[in-house]
Design an enzyme around this catalytic site. Structure first.
Site, mmCIF file in Angstrom:
data_model
loop_
_atom_site.group_PDB
_atom_site.id
_atom_site.type_symbol
_atom_site.label_atom_id
_atom_site.label_comp_id
_atom_site.label_asym_id
_atom_site.label_seq_id
_atom_site.Cartn_x
_atom_site.Cartn_y
_atom_site.Cartn_z
ATOM 1 N N LYS A 107 0.845 -1.209 0.256
ATOM 2 C CA LYS A 107 -0.171 -0.108 -0.012
ATOM 3 C C LYS A 107 0.856 1.085 -0.088
ATOM 4 O O LYS A 107 0.704 2.320 -0.599
ATOM 5 C CB LYS A 107 -1.202 -0.049 1.277
ATOM 6 C CG LYS A 107 -2.008 -0.988 1.082
ATOM 7 C CD LYS A 107 -3.285 -0.737 2.046
ATOM 8 C CE LYS A 107 -4.389 -1.605 1.654
ATOM 9 N NZ LYS A 107 -5.185 -1.515 2.831
ATOM 10 N N LYS A 160 -4.037 -9.648 -6.508
ATOM 11 C CA LYS A 160 -5.286 -9.935 -6.017
ATOM 12 C C LYS A 160 -6.412 -9.196 -6.521
ATOM 13 O O LYS A 160 -6.291 -7.826 -6.372
ATOM 14 C CB LYS A 160 -5.085 -10.297 -4.417
ATOM 15 C CG LYS A 160 -5.224 -8.893 -3.629
ATOM 16 C CD LYS A 160 -5.367 -9.323 -2.266
ATOM 17 C CE LYS A 160 -5.438 -7.811 -1.599
ATOM 18 N NZ LYS A 160 -5.693 -7.776 -0.297
ATOM 19 N N LYS A 207 -11.129 -4.697 -3.353
ATOM 20 C CA LYS A 207 -12.245 -3.626 -3.381
ATOM 21 C C LYS A 207 -11.526 -2.310 -3.800
ATOM 22 O O LYS A 207 -12.422 -1.099 -4.119
ATOM 23 C CB LYS A 207 -13.281 -3.572 -2.397
ATOM 24 C CG LYS A 207 -12.696 -3.818 -0.829
ATOM 25 C CD LYS A 207 -13.619 -3.913 0.143
ATOM 26 C CE LYS A 207 -13.608 -4.663 1.210
ATOM 27 N NZ LYS A 207 -12.130 -4.692 1.989
HETATM 28 P P1 TYM Z 1 -10.354 -7.129 4.013
HETATM 29 O O1 TYM Z 1 -11.539 -6.315 4.170
HETATM 30 O O2 TYM Z 1 -9.194 -6.648 3.023
HETATM 31 O O3 TYM Z 1 -10.920 -8.394 3.490
HETATM 32 C C1 TYM Z 1 -11.798 -9.100 4.069
HETATM 33 C C2 TYM Z 1 -11.618 -10.790 3.707
HETATM 34 O O4 TYM Z 1 -11.566 -11.101 2.523
HETATM 35 C C3 TYM Z 1 -10.439 -11.841 2.210
HETATM 36 N N1 TYM Z 1 -10.025 -11.342 0.942
HETATM 37 C C4 TYM Z 1 -9.915 -12.217 0.038
HETATM 38 N N2 TYM Z 1 -9.934 -13.650 -0.272
HETATM 39 C C5 TYM Z 1 -9.794 -14.113 -1.320
HETATM 40 N N3 TYM Z 1 -9.393 -13.499 -2.441
HETATM 41 C C6 TYM Z 1 -9.218 -12.266 -2.477
HETATM 42 N N4 TYM Z 1 -8.854 -11.601 -3.493
HETATM 43 C C7 TYM Z 1 -9.413 -11.493 -1.121
HETATM 44 N N5 TYM Z 1 -9.223 -10.125 -0.635
HETATM 45 C C8 TYM Z 1 -9.689 -10.180 0.613
HETATM 46 C C9 TYM Z 1 -9.364 -11.245 3.372
HETATM 47 O O5 TYM Z 1 -8.051 -12.233 3.381
HETATM 48 C C10 TYM Z 1 -10.136 -11.333 4.397
HETATM 49 O O6 TYM Z 1 -10.312 -12.418 5.228
HETATM 50 N N6 TYM Z 1 -7.343 -6.502 8.006
HETATM 51 C C11 TYM Z 1 -8.734 -7.176 7.389
HETATM 52 C C12 TYM Z 1 -9.818 -6.922 8.334
HETATM 53 C C13 TYM Z 1 -9.832 -7.472 9.623
HETATM 54 C C14 TYM Z 1 -9.714 -8.464 10.549
HETATM 55 C C15 TYM Z 1 -9.579 -8.158 11.730
HETATM 56 C C16 TYM Z 1 -9.867 -9.707 10.074
HETATM 57 C C17 TYM Z 1 -9.680 -6.275 10.828
HETATM 58 N N7 TYM Z 1 -9.522 -6.899 12.056
HETATM 59 C C18 TYM Z 1 -9.479 -9.275 12.755
HETATM 60 C C19 TYM Z 1 -9.860 -10.944 10.807
HETATM 61 C C20 TYM Z 1 -9.718 -10.649 12.098
HETATM 62 C C21 TYM Z 1 -8.805 -6.799 6.159
HETATM 63 O O7 TYM Z 1 -8.522 -5.693 5.625
HETATM 64 O O8 TYM Z 1 -9.724 -7.485 5.552
#
Ligand code: TYM
Length: 330
Positions: free
Chosen positions: A114, A196, A199
């Site tokens: 990032k 990957k 969003k």
């Molecule tokens: P975030 O919002 O980026 O993504 C949410 C979940 O989706 C998964 N993910 C994917 N899986 C497969 N292919 C992809 N292209 C893809 N893009 C995203 C992510 O691995 C995630 O499981 N930091 C985290 C949010 C968070 C969190 C937490 C998660 C904050 N605190 C505590 C678990 C426990 C995040 O930014 O996810």
């Protein structure tokens, strides 16, 4: 009771990657791990580590909350809450920063990626984000954390911090384990399968958003990048585009790669993509139908109110104990 916990950041409309890597998996786990309590939350504090328009953020928070339910999570077995409505996350996030080293945060690949994209205005919150994520998990003594592949490193840091804290202050935290799905843990961009699906990606053509019109989803699948061979065969290195599409196909239908290959012997990419477009449209269509029913309902409000109450109850008890162990306060 053992706890399974996860979160999604409301930085935009969740994608098919979020669905296959996280949401669909949560539902599968909820159905199989019947003696676990499930906590899922909207990680809105994480969203503001990059600039967000306040009105859009508010809508995105609500959308993510509704999508959890629209994907099939059972409100009776779920504590669904919004992170910023539970103050203890901020308190423990700060305590985690105080035991986390700069070097550990500097090694986080998500931060490096990032920061590389954004040459100006990188915030200190983006840097310390993994400490807050550790707090999100440790606050509830979560045993399992279902996430996609990109969060694995953050989970490793969470475990290190929990162990460090336990060693320094005495047994306090459960050491959590990531649950990463065998398939769908890393869905790639449809236009650039080396990246990957994300969003917050610049190229919307490569990304399927869960709330976009079904026709537009179909078009994106039909124009996904493949290769010149025209043979439906899984080879992640040599054929990343078609392999990504096969992963999507396989995660939704539960057919193996061999079964998909057999189904398309003698057929070209056109037939395969046409079928996949229908499969994704049907899956996402169901989610959208549920979403439209839930998004402005009183039911969503009341589930979020209950979630807020339950999460605060657990988190406040825990943070009091933690601060006492650290020696804070009177
Ligand atoms: P975030 O919002 O980026 O993504 C949410 C979940 O989706 C998964 N993910 C994917 N899986 C497969 N292919 C992809 N292209 C893809 N893009 C995203 C992510 O691995 C995630 O499981 N930091 C985290 C949010 C968070 C969190 C937490 C998660 C904050 N605190 C505590 C678990 C426990 C995040 O930014 O996810």
């Amino acid at each position: 009771m053992n706890i399974v916990l996860s979160g999604i950041k409301p930085t935009g409309i969740p994608t098919l990657g979020n669905y296959l890597g996280a949401l669909k998996n949560f539902v599968r786990l909820q159905n199989s791990m019947t003696d676990y309590e499930f906590f899922v939350f909207v990680a809105d504090l994480h969203a503001i580590t990059t600039p967000q328009d306040p009105k859009t953020l508010k809508q995105n928070i609500k959308n993510v909350a509704a999508l959890y339910l629209a994907c099939g999570l059972n409100p009776e077995r779920l504590v669904l809450f919004i992170q910023s409505e539970v103050n203890a996350h901020i308190k423990l996030g700060y305590a985690m920063q105080s035991i986390c080293y700069m070097g550990e945060l500097e090694r986080m690949t998500q931060y490096k990626d990032k920061a590389a994209k954004q040459t100006q205005g990188i915030t200190s919150a983006l840097f310390t984000y993994p400490a807050l994520m550790a707090a999100d998990i440790l606050l509830y003594d979560a045993k399992y954390v279902p996430v996609g592949d990109d969060q694995k490193q953050h989970l490793e840091l969470t475990r290190d911090l929990a162990i460090r804290f336990n060693n320094r202050y005495g047994e306090t935290f459960v050491i959590p384990e990531p649950l990463i799905p065998k398939k769908g843990a890393r869905i790639m961009d449809l236009q650039d399968p080396s990246k990957k699906m994300d969003k917050s990606s610049d190229n919307e053509k490569g990304c399927i958003f869960l709330l976009e019109p079904i026709n537009s989803i179909k078009k994106k699948i039909k124009s996904a990048v493949t290769d010149l061979e025209t043979c439906v065969r899984y080879d992640k290195e040599k054929k990343p585009g078609i392999s990504n599409l096969m992963t999507i196909y396989s995660t939704i239908t539960e057919l193996s790669f061999a079964e998909i290959e057999a189904k398309y012997v003698g057929k070209g990419y056109g037939d395969f993509k046409k079928d996949l477009a229908e499969i994704v449209a049907c899956e996402v269509g169901k989610v959208q139908e549920n979403f439209n029913r839930i998004i402005n309902s009183q039911e969503l409000e009341s589930i979020l109110n209950q979630g807020k109450e339950r999460a605060n109850l657990i988190a406040n008890r825990k943070i009091d104990k933690i601060f006492k162990k650290i020696g804070l306060g009177r």
